[in-house]
Design an enzyme around this catalytic site. Structure first.
Site, PDB file in Angstrom:
ATOM      1  N   ASP A 291      12.800 -35.747  18.552  1.00 31.19           N
ATOM      2  CA  ASP A 291      13.347 -34.919  17.421  1.00 31.19           C
ATOM      3  C   ASP A 291      14.462 -34.350  17.774  1.00 31.19           C
ATOM      4  O   ASP A 291      14.614 -34.109  19.153  1.00 31.19           O
ATOM      5  CB  ASP A 291      12.276 -34.047  16.770  1.00 31.19           C
ATOM      6  CG  ASP A 291      12.453 -33.731  15.365  1.00 31.19           C
ATOM      7  OD1 ASP A 291      13.632 -34.027  14.867  1.00 31.19           O
ATOM      8  OD2 ASP A 291      11.766 -33.350  14.693  1.00 31.19           O
TER       9      ASP A 291
HETATM   10  C1  NOJ Z   1      14.462 -32.453  12.588  1.00 35.97           C
HETATM   11  C2  NOJ Z   1      13.321 -33.077  11.930  1.00 35.97           C
HETATM   12  O1  NOJ Z   1      12.107 -32.393  12.391  1.00 35.97           O
HETATM   13  C3  NOJ Z   1      13.466 -34.417  11.792  1.00 35.97           C
HETATM   14  O2  NOJ Z   1      12.534 -34.961  10.838  1.00 35.97           O
HETATM   15  C4  NOJ Z   1      14.637 -35.162  11.531  1.00 35.97           C
HETATM   16  O3  NOJ Z   1      14.666 -36.456  11.281  1.00 35.97           O
HETATM   17  C5  NOJ Z   1      15.706 -34.589  12.493  1.00 35.97           C
HETATM   18  N1  NOJ Z   1      15.788 -33.115  12.360  1.00 35.97           N
HETATM   19  C6  NOJ Z   1      17.025 -35.018  12.109  1.00 35.97           C
HETATM   20  O4  NOJ Z   1      17.977 -34.537  10.959  1.00 35.97           O
END
Ligand code: NOJ
Length: 880
Positions: A291
């Site tokens: 993530d």
């Molecule tokens: C953080 C989020 O938790 C995730 O779901 C997302 O894909 C990423 N940011 C990228 O935006």
């Protein structure tokens, strides 16, 4: 927003109550739980059924790459470094373009001319495999046409442990079986369209508070590390891992590891979860991507099974990287063996070939960081100005599908006969801000981070821009006006005197209320991602009271991210109908009127329980750090007992149970038949062995750092993460602020765990519960087929979702667990149809923590078929 002080005080009181309810404390067995080491990281297995060709092609491709090129595949170029939310480096020598990774699970984030789909949690209420597949396929088509390689969806983490969890709506349902079927169909849909699905967030990412240290500090919480979700092995396997296993079995090309810690090790460096369970037991052959900002170490995370880091920099736009040049260095000095970086690159390319990306290439034609046509190609360093947005309209006919999905997912909770409406009502009045357009337009708040006007999606990275948003008021007005009727609406929730005046005139009043939540980087009205309470917003209960006080034919419509407390209005006899419409997406009003006016007979069923109060759920979020400045400890003490399993266990009467939903007709159930399948092979623990780490015959890795320097002719983008070194001195190179951050600690044992470098002897016997994507193939043997007759006993055609539950009979088993369902379409009045569901070995197994494997226990097993988790008309015993 306006909020009365009484309501504010009430909300505060509820928050205090919930703090007491999350009972994690230092005396719990799970407090401070630790995650065991599991090394080395399993490498891809070319004999994996279905993956053979993809892995072979990937190996051939990676075999041609230099170390720098492999590093480029694994490391993001930095936040805002390229057009997408995530970009890795390109391989120009081979004409291989940079991979683009983009949100979201409801449509393409940060662009235009895209569709805004029904949310996962709402689509779950359809209980309809076709809805999930089509939704996935539709999103996949849009993803492909925008030039995206990886869609950061679907979501099964959070699963929905507690109803207030901010991102539950991005996922499907707190029931693992329902979520598992939904995620598998979604993965297939997305990938059949030729793009890679990224199933997320692995794992136990069940709340927004404290998911990241820095984010939490921004909200005034003085903690250093992310929250640790502490869980036992049984709960992990039977509940939270279950749908991930289905996603892996369906072929998900990538998995995103999560921000939180699991048993006090970060999700993206947790070798037990990534190496041991995901790549070992579940046989996952694709790649693990972090993530955004969830990577906390360089070498250590590489050994733990991370394959791609996003967005590539240590913190957004810092110019520092755990990998990039540090990965180059770590391979040249043999800290990380070549087979491990080969495996990272092979996994990425295997996913690429698995979905046929090479046949579906479209150049990225948008830029996340501006909606203007021209802009910086590399916003991170204000570099390379030009046309960055081509505004390609990728919506196709998806509006129809979204409308249909919204209608199929609408759940009728109460109806004393007022619905369906005819359109010929004498005087229709509509109330509530949730009925109307937002004052700021549908995209007025960044990432939909406010609640103004009708609610059709939550907030955060799980959203996409609306191309338009059909409000309920618009759709109802179209309906009424096409019949020559009268309609008036008041969308100010607090215009009390006007509301009373209009409501007393109307023959039919429709009151709209909502409840919102989202991702933890946005706090709206004091809700830091997670909801502070389960009540309806904007004083919705008062609005309902005000209308029902003068109108005895009030229909309540709820748009919400999950369960809401229905308070007194559920039993109010002037509330003649209640409809849960969830988060329907761009066609909101149209989907709703299809149901309200009877073009679609509601067939949706609740994918969660609606309890009387948040306390009734037996689980809650942690809103206050409970471990000083150290990682908050969130002990999943309730085990597998969440949502209906908890209500059943504790004998708590819900308001509307899991699986509940009314129709404009009625269905009866009869004639249960259980057929045992003969000659099913016995369960055999997997004991296959694996070959040695492959050698891909790539260009031999030079140890001369001069071979990895920045080329002279490169026009460097400031803060961009490259694989190159700045200096021929290793120390000087990693100390350069433009390239990297020191990774080397004096004591290498802290980041080179025992066994992690060992590529000569792969783990000898694979996990007993492993053996194929999704786990031991014998788990998926069908042991029984259960059938029942479902008859439409009412007067109109309708769909019925027939549900099958099992009782596994042990003291630690839930009373009932969903293990089968089918949405039976268009059953005519008087018609009988057959519902059938297969029960696999997995469906009847429990996780044995001593054996570390699935077992079918000796307890008596029963099967139930009915229309909800509490309306189980038919019952039979399973003869094992
Ligand atoms: C953080 C989020 O938790 C995730 O779901 C997302 O894909 C990423 N940011 C990228 O935006």
């Amino acid at each position: 927003m306006r909020i009365t002080s009484t309501i504010a005080t009430l909300a505060a009181a509820k928050l205090v109550a919930s703090q007491a309810l999350n009972d994690s404390n230092p005396d719990d067995a799970l407090w401070g739980a630790t995650s065991p080491p599991y090394y080395p990281s399993p490498w891809v297995d070319e004999t994996t059924e279905g993956w053979e060709t993809a892995i072979r092609k990937a190996k051939e491709f990676v075999g041609q790459l230099t170390l720098l090129e492999k590093v480029n595949l694994t490391t993001g170029v930095g936040w805002e470094g390229g057009p997408c939310v995530g970009n890795v480096g390109a391989i120009p020598r081979l004409g291989f373009p940079a991979l683009c990774l983009q949100d979201s699970p409801t449509g393409i984030r940060f662009t235009d001319y895209n569709s805004a789909f029904t949310s996962g949690g709402t689509s779950a209420a359809s209980w309809d495999r076709k809805v999930w597949y089509d939704r996935g396929y539709g999103m996949g088509e849009e993803t492909r046409d925008k030039g995206i390689d990886v869609l950061l969806a679907p979501v099964v983490g959070p699963l929905g442990r507690s109803p207030a969890g901010g991102r539950n709506w991005e996922g499907f349902s707190p029931d693992p079986y329902l979520s598992g079927v939904a995620v598998a169909e979604s993965v297939k849909g997305v990938q059949d369209a030729g793009v890679i699905a990224c199933t997320k967030h692995y794992i136990l990412n069940e709340q927004e508070h404290f998911r990241q240290g820095p984010e939490s500090r921004g909200f005034g919480f003085n903690i250093t590390d992310s929250i640790s979700s502490n869980v036992d092995d049984k709960t992990l396997h039977e509940l939270y891992l279950w749908p991930f296993a289905d996603a892996v079995r369906a072929g998900t090309g990538s998995i995103m590891c999560s921000y939180n810690q699991i048993n006090n090790t970060y999700g993206c460096e947790n070798s037990a979860l990534l190496n041991g369970i995901l790549k070992g037991e579940l046989g996952f052959q694709g790649f693990v991507v972090s993530d955004w900002g969830a990577q906390h170490s360089g070498v250590f995370s590489a050994f733990a099974g991370l394959d791609m880091t996003m967005p590539g920099d240590t913190t957004f736009s810092s110019g520092y990287a755990f990998w990039g040049p540090n990965l180059t260095l770590a391979v040249t000095n043999s800290t990380i063996p070549e087979w491990r970086i080969d495996d990272m690159a092979t996994r990425i390319m295997a996913a690429y070939y698995f979905v046929g990306r090479e046949k579906n290439y479209v150049e990225t034609n948008f830029n996340s960081w501006t909606t203007q046509t021209e802009g910086w190609e590399n916003a991170i360093g204000n570099k390379n100005w030009g046309v960055v947005n081509k505004h390609v309209d990728v919506r196709r006919e998806h509006a129809k599908q979204i409308r249909d999905a919204g209608a199929r997912s609408t759940v009728l909770l109460k109806n004393n006969g007022v619905l369906p409406l005819t359109g010929k009502e004498k005087f229709t009045a509509v109330f509530g801000s949730d009925a109307g357009d937002s004052l700021y337009g549908p995209n007025g708040c960044s990432d939909r981070g406010c609640t103004n006007g009708t609610l059709a999606v939550g907030w955060g990275s799980g959203t996409s821009a609306f191309p338009y948003l059909i409000s309920p008021l618009t759709a109802i007005a179209n309906e009424v006006l096409s019949n020559g009727g009268i309609i008036q609406g008041i969308t100010d929730d607090y215009a009390y005197s006007q509301i009373a005046a209009l409501a007393s005139q109307a023959s039919h009043a429709l009151v709209f209320v909502n409840s919102d939540s989202g991702e933890g980087y946005i706090s709206f009205d004091g809700n830091i991602g997670d909801r502070n309470n389960l009540t309806v917003w904007h004083a919705g209960e008062t609005l309902i009271q005000n209308v029902t006080a003068v109108n005895n034919n009030t229909i309540v419509v709820i748009h919400s991210v999950g369960p809401v407390e229905l308070g007194a209005f559920v039993d109010n006899e002037n509330v003649t109908a209640i409809v849960w419409a969830g988060l329907p997406g761009q066609e909101s009003g149209n989907s709703l009127t299809d149901v309200l006016y009877g073009r679609v007979n509601p067939g949706g069923k609740l994918p969660f329980t609606i309890g009387k109060s948040r306390e009734d759920y037996g689980t809650d979020l942690l809103y206050t750090p409970n471990n000083g400045e150290d990682a908050p400890q969130d002990n999943f003490n309730e085990g597998v007992f969440i949502d209906y399993r908890s209500f059943d266990k504790n004998g708590i009467e819900p308001v509307y149970e899991f699986g509940f939903g009314l129709s404009y007709t009625n269905f009866s159930y009869s004639n249960l038949k259980i057929t045992k399948h003969p000659n099913v092979p016995a369960y055999a623990p997997n004991n296959a062995t694996n070959a040695f780490a492959p050698s891909l015959n790539s260009t031999p890795v030079s140890t001369d750092l001069a071979d990895y320097q920045f080329p002279d002719d490169i026009d460097r983008v400031p803060l961009f993460i490259y694989p190159y070194l700045n200096s021929t001195s290793a120390n000087a190179s990693y100390g350069d602020s433009q390239a990297s951050e020191p990774y080397a600690a004096a004591d290498t044992s802290s980041y080179i765990p025992e066994g992690s470098q060992d590529g000569t002897a792969q783990w000898k016997n694979r996990h007993p519960a492993g053996g194929a994507p999704g786990g031991n193939p014998r788990l998926y043997d069908v042991l029984f087929t259960v059938t029942a007759t479902v008859t439409n006993t009412g007067g109109v055609v309708g769909d019925e979702v027939a549900q099958l539950y099992v009782a596994l009979g042990g003291p630690d088993d839930p009373l009932y667990q969903l293990r089968g369902f089918d949405r039976l379409y268009d059953v005519q009045p008087g018609q009988s149809v057959t519902f059938g569901a297969d029960l696999t070995r997995r469906d009847l197994s429990s996780w044995d923590t001593v054996k570390g494997d699935w077992v079918i226990t000796d307890y008596e097993k029963k099967v139930f078929v009915g229309k909800s988790s509490r309306k189980l008309e038919l019952e039979g015993a399973l003869d094992l």
